[in-house]
Design an enzyme around this catalytic site. Structure first.
Site, PDB file in Angstrom:
ATOM      1  N   CYS A   1      -6.395  -9.623   1.798  1.00  0.00           N
ATOM      2  CA  CYS A   1      -7.526  -8.775   2.212  1.00  0.00           C
ATOM      3  C   CYS A   1      -8.831  -9.528   2.399  1.00  0.00           C
ATOM      4  O   CYS A   1      -9.382  -9.545   3.494  1.00  0.00           O
ATOM      5  CB  CYS A   1      -7.731  -7.665   1.182  1.00  0.00           C
ATOM      6  SG  CYS A   1      -6.424  -6.454   1.230  1.00  0.00           S
TER       7      CYS A   1
ATOM      8  N   ASN B   1     -15.069  -4.882   0.447  1.00  0.00           N
ATOM      9  CA  ASN B   1     -14.394  -6.183   0.380  1.00  0.00           C
ATOM     10  C   ASN B   1     -15.331  -7.323   0.767  1.00  0.00           C
ATOM     11  O   ASN B   1     -15.281  -8.399   0.166  1.00  0.00           O
ATOM     12  CB  ASN B   1     -13.146  -6.187   1.273  1.00  0.00           C
ATOM     13  CG  ASN B   1     -11.969  -5.510   0.574  1.00  0.00           C
ATOM     14  OD1 ASN B   1     -12.013  -5.270  -0.627  1.00  0.00           O
ATOM     15  ND2 ASN B   1     -10.935  -5.194   1.314  1.00  0.00           N
TER      16      ASN B   1
ATOM     17  N   PHE C   1      -8.481   1.145  -2.170  1.00  0.00           N
ATOM     18  CA  PHE C   1      -9.319   0.140  -2.817  1.00  0.00           C
ATOM     19  C   PHE C   1      -8.550  -0.505  -3.974  1.00  0.00           C
ATOM     20  O   PHE C   1      -9.131  -0.912  -4.964  1.00  0.00           O
ATOM     21  CB  PHE C   1     -10.617   0.774  -3.336  1.00  0.00           C
ATOM     22  CG  PHE C   1     -11.490   1.356  -2.248  1.00  0.00           C
ATOM     23  CD1 PHE C   1     -12.398   0.555  -1.560  1.00  0.00           C
ATOM     24  CD2 PHE C   1     -11.392   2.691  -1.895  1.00  0.00           C
ATOM     25  CE1 PHE C   1     -13.199   1.079  -0.554  1.00  0.00           C
ATOM     26  CE2 PHE C   1     -12.194   3.229  -0.891  1.00  0.00           C
ATOM     27  CZ  PHE C   1     -13.100   2.423  -0.218  1.00  0.00           C
TER      28      PHE C   1
ATOM     29  N   VAL D   1       0.839  -1.202   0.000  1.00  0.00           N
ATOM     30  CA  VAL D   1       0.000   0.000   0.000  1.00  0.00           C
ATOM     31  C   VAL D   1       0.874   1.253   0.000  1.00  0.00           C
ATOM     32  O   VAL D   1       0.677   2.170  -0.808  1.00  0.00           O
ATOM     33  CB  VAL D   1      -0.948  -0.017   1.222  1.00  0.00           C
ATOM     34  CG1 VAL D   1      -1.711   1.287   1.346  1.00  0.00           C
ATOM     35  CG2 VAL D   1      -1.916  -1.194   1.115  1.00  0.00           C
TER      36      VAL D   1
ATOM     37  N   ALA E   1     -16.436 -18.240 -10.909  1.00  0.00           N
ATOM     38  CA  ALA E   1     -16.373 -19.377  -9.993  1.00  0.00           C
ATOM     39  C   ALA E   1     -14.991 -20.029 -10.065  1.00  0.00           C
ATOM     40  O   ALA E   1     -14.241 -19.827 -11.015  1.00  0.00           O
ATOM     41  CB  ALA E   1     -17.447 -20.385 -10.372  1.00  0.00           C
ATOM     42  N   GLY E   2     -14.665 -20.841  -9.068  1.00  0.00           N
ATOM     43  CA  GLY E   2     -13.378 -21.536  -9.057  1.00  0.00           C
ATOM     44  C   GLY E   2     -12.992 -21.925  -7.643  1.00  0.00           C
ATOM     45  O   GLY E   2     -13.867 -22.263  -6.833  1.00  0.00           O
TER      46      GLY E   2
ATOM     47  N   PHE F   1     -16.359  -9.684 -11.190  1.00  0.00           N
ATOM     48  CA  PHE F   1     -16.121 -10.335  -9.900  1.00  0.00           C
ATOM     49  C   PHE F   1     -17.156 -11.427  -9.651  1.00  0.00           C
ATOM     50  O   PHE F   1     -17.774 -11.509  -8.580  1.00  0.00           O
ATOM     51  CB  PHE F   1     -16.146  -9.296  -8.780  1.00  0.00           C
ATOM     52  CG  PHE F   1     -14.867  -9.299  -8.007  1.00  0.00           C
ATOM     53  CD1 PHE F   1     -13.745  -8.711  -8.540  1.00  0.00           C
ATOM     54  CD2 PHE F   1     -14.765  -9.920  -6.781  1.00  0.00           C
ATOM     55  CE1 PHE F   1     -12.537  -8.730  -7.857  1.00  0.00           C
ATOM     56  CE2 PHE F   1     -13.572  -9.952  -6.089  1.00  0.00           C
ATOM     57  CZ  PHE F   1     -12.457  -9.355  -6.630  1.00  0.00           C
TER      58      PHE F   1
HETATM   59  C1  UDX Z   1      -8.851  -6.800  -2.816  1.00  0.00           C
HETATM   60  C2  UDX Z   1      -9.864  -5.755  -3.281  1.00  0.00           C
HETATM   61  O1  UDX Z   1     -10.333  -6.085  -4.593  1.00  0.00           O
HETATM   62  C3  UDX Z   1      -9.233  -4.371  -3.260  1.00  0.00           C
HETATM   63  O2  UDX Z   1     -10.206  -3.393  -3.611  1.00  0.00           O
HETATM   64  C4  UDX Z   1      -8.708  -4.086  -1.839  1.00  0.00           C
HETATM   65  O3  UDX Z   1      -8.120  -2.821  -1.787  1.00  0.00           O
HETATM   66  C5  UDX Z   1      -7.721  -5.167  -1.438  1.00  0.00           C
HETATM   67  O4  UDX Z   1      -8.351  -6.450  -1.542  1.00  0.00           O
HETATM   68  P1  UDX Z   1      -6.787  -8.099  -3.905  1.00  0.00           P
HETATM   69  O5  UDX Z   1      -6.692  -8.851  -2.622  1.00  0.00           O
HETATM   70  O6  UDX Z   1      -5.546  -7.541  -4.502  1.00  0.00           O
HETATM   71  O7  UDX Z   1      -7.795  -6.857  -3.781  1.00  0.00           O
HETATM   72  O8  UDX Z   1      -7.399  -9.112  -4.980  1.00  0.00           O
HETATM   73  P2  UDX Z   1      -8.754  -9.241  -5.795  1.00  0.00           P
HETATM   74  O9  UDX Z   1      -8.535  -8.844  -7.192  1.00  0.00           O
HETATM   75  O10 UDX Z   1      -9.863  -8.574  -5.076  1.00  0.00           O
HETATM   76  O11 UDX Z   1      -8.955 -10.830  -5.763  1.00  0.00           O
HETATM   77  C6  UDX Z   1      -9.112 -11.513  -4.521  1.00  0.00           C
HETATM   78  C7  UDX Z   1      -9.274 -12.989  -4.752  1.00  0.00           C
HETATM   79  O12 UDX Z   1     -10.528 -13.282  -5.355  1.00  0.00           O
HETATM   80  C8  UDX Z   1      -8.218 -13.619  -5.666  1.00  0.00           C
HETATM   81  O13 UDX Z   1      -7.783 -14.830  -5.084  1.00  0.00           O
HETATM   82  C9  UDX Z   1      -8.961 -13.874  -6.963  1.00  0.00           C
HETATM   83  O14 UDX Z   1      -8.438 -14.956  -7.678  1.00  0.00           O
HETATM   84  C10 UDX Z   1     -10.356 -14.182  -6.445  1.00  0.00           C
HETATM   85  N1  UDX Z   1     -11.438 -13.920  -7.418  1.00  0.00           N
HETATM   86  C11 UDX Z   1     -11.595 -12.674  -7.943  1.00  0.00           C
HETATM   87  C12 UDX Z   1     -12.323 -14.943  -7.755  1.00  0.00           C
HETATM   88  O15 UDX Z   1     -12.199 -16.081  -7.277  1.00  0.00           O
HETATM   89  N2  UDX Z   1     -13.350 -14.672  -8.630  1.00  0.00           N
HETATM   90  C13 UDX Z   1     -13.540 -13.435  -9.160  1.00  0.00           C
HETATM   91  O16 UDX Z   1     -14.483 -13.265  -9.936  1.00  0.00           O
HETATM   92  C14 UDX Z   1     -12.631 -12.412  -8.823  1.00  0.00           C
END
Ligand code: UDX
Length: 479
Positions: free
Chosen positions: A264, A212, A153, A11, A256-257, A253
């Site tokens: 975070c 989040n 964010f 950050v 699935a998976g 967002f």
């Molecule tokens: C997150 C928030 O998105 C961000 O706004 C905040 O400031 C910090 O936390 P980050 O942890 O970097 O960001 O990752 P992010 O892109 O949010 O993905 C989080 C997890 O969700 C990953 O493991 C990703 O693979 C998973 N994911 C994301 C899914 O399984 N499906 C999705 O559709 C999107």
């Protein structure tokens, strides 16, 4: 403006570089000597696209400097941003870091400065923030200093663009009776597009947390929906595509998976459940979000096991990708670690490859028994099954037919729904993903069109206990 950023982790360093790119005069302060010396030598200690170049350009332009001396670096700053870590590394909060940081910085603030906390804080800490700063200030007989929050964010892997083109900037007021602090922070973001929203400190903290928690909920919802699609034989991609046209729902967002990892989302879901429970408030929706998310990792391993005929004992499993998502080298709460440990515990040997060699070496230390390979093809060689864990572009573009030929049994479980089922079938692989069933190549397939083949998706296959090997799986598909 003259800005000092305390703490140069993900950050803090992104914030420092981006503010310098917005032509502010920035000093980044780091107390960890190894990190500071690496930055002073032009090395960014983690992988974040675009960040190294941005740091180099701004250091060269004289707008960005690094220092280990908090007092000297803050003395003439107009804005001091606190970006120290608030995780305890074990899934809990660590607010001592904030306390210590405030003790070291507040006595050196100039009378014109504002203090801005960018670290994520537990809501229960918020009411104390202004009072802690006030107490330290009074001890030093200093004038009043505005105290604000400015939650981030930014997503890892896209942090620079998220900072420079934010959907919104949130300013939370912890202690700013005259509004001087809010004015300073608005000036700081003058050149950034997107709305700037000022609100109370608690509202800002909850806005960050709520964002989040909602993102985590969407992912667990997508995973539950995928489970229903597998049960009934539907295709989650088609289902989500149709849902996404509804403007109230949207399509982002929603993939699935194996679920969400990282520093975070899992941490904030768990800590919100615990924090609320400590005050007697139940959060059943979040409890379900957490349970579904944890369950996906086990379901991924179960699926490999099913495709191998009910056991992975003695099998060699290749895992492609270890970081919690692409374009980062971060392994914090990465599903890969739990998946690898689970496979090993069930008696498989596990070999992994990730494009980030440092992350690969750390994963091998964190999961005893995990082998690593120098390339994706080397990892899948002689494997009984491969699991796609992180959707790095390298894996999306690789020659899957060649990979299948190298494997002992060409079985691929896609934990990110990142590959096209029919293309994998055409590459000769048995292919399974979440909510899109399982496709198994078969002699009978050769005379069929892709449409006919995709119609042979498994029906409820993974809800049944597996009793027979892959051939029986193919039989189920034919029946
Ligand atoms: C997150 C928030 O998105 C961000 O706004 C905040 O400031 C910090 O936390 P980050 O942890 O970097 O960001 O990752 P992010 O892109 O949010 O993905 C989080 C997890 O969700 C990953 O493991 C990703 O693979 C998973 N994911 C994301 C899914 O399984 N499906 C999705 O559709 C999107």
């Amino acid at each position: 403006m003259r800005v000092t950023v305390l703490g140069l982790g993900y950050v803090g360093l992104v914030t420092s570089a981006c503010l310098a790119a917005l032509e502010h005069e920035v000093i980044g302060v780091e107390t960890d000597e190894a990190k500071l010396s690496s930055l002073s030598n032009g090395l960014v200690p983690f992988h974040e696209p675009g960040l190294s170049d941005m740091v180099a350009t701004n250091v060269q332009a004289g707008r960005l400097r690094f220092s280990g001396d908090t007092a000297a670096a803050t003395a003439s700053a107009q804005i001091v941003i606190v970006a120290v870590g608030t995780h305890d590394g074990n899934g809990g909060w660590q607010t001592k870091t904030i306390n210590d940081c405030l003790v070291s910085v507040v006595p050196h603030l100039s009378r014109d400065a504002a203090l801005v906390v960018r670290s994520t804080l537990p809501p229960e800490f918020l009411p104390r923030l202004g009072a802690i700063v006030g107490r330290i200030r009074d001890e030093g007989d200093q004038p009043h200093i505005p105290v604000l929050l400015n939650p981030e964010f930014t997503r890892e892997g896209q942090a620079v663009s998220d900072f420079m083109k934010p959907d919104r900037v949130v300013i939370g007021v912890a202690d700013d009776p005259t509004g001087r602090g809010v004015k300073l922070v608005r000036r700081l973001y003058r050149q950034v597009p997107g709305p700037i929203l000022a609100m109370s400190g608690l509202d800002a903290a909850l806005a960050k947390l709520g964002s989040n928690l909602f993102l985590a909920t969407r992912i667990s919802f997508a995973n539950e929906l995928a489970g229903l699609c597998d049960l009934y034989g539907a295709d989650v991609e088609q289902v989500v595509a149709a849902m996404a046209y509804d403007q109230r729902i949207g399509g982002s967002f929603f993939r699935a998976g194996i679920g969400f990892g990282g520093s975070c989302l899992p941490h904030q879901v768990t800590m919100t459940i615990k924090g609320a429970a400590a005050s007697g408030r139940l959060t059943p929706l979040l409890a379900a979000v957490e349970e579904i998310n944890r369950g996906q990792r086990g379901r991924f391993v179960d699926r490999i096991e099913t495709l191998l005929g009910g056991s992975v004992k003695g099998a060699r499993i290749a895992l492609l990708g270890l970081t919690f998502k692409p374009e980062t080298d971060d392994l914090r709460d990465a599903p890969s670690l739990e998946i690898a440990a689970d496979l090993l515990a069930r008696g498989a040997s596990v070999v992994a490859y990730d494009p980030m060699s440092g992350a690969m070496a750390r994963a091998a230390q964190l999961v005893p028994g995990l082998e690593t390979a120098p390339s994706a093809l080397a990892a899948v060689e002689n494997a009984d099954a491969a699991g796609l864990v992180t959707e790095w572009s390298e894996f999306l573009a690789m020659d899957w037919a060649a990979a299948g030929r190298l494997m002992r049994r060409p079985i691929l479980v896609d934990g990110r729904n990142a590959l096209q089922p029919l293309a994998m079938l055409d590459a000769g692989l048995s292919y399974s993903s979440f909510g899109r069933g399982t496709l198994v190549p078969d002699e009978a397939d050769l005379n069929q069109t892709p449409r006919e083949r995709i119609a042979r998706r498994s029906l409820g296959l993974f809800e049944q206990p597996a009793t027979s090997p892959l051939f029986a799986t193919a039989q189920v598909l034919q029946d």
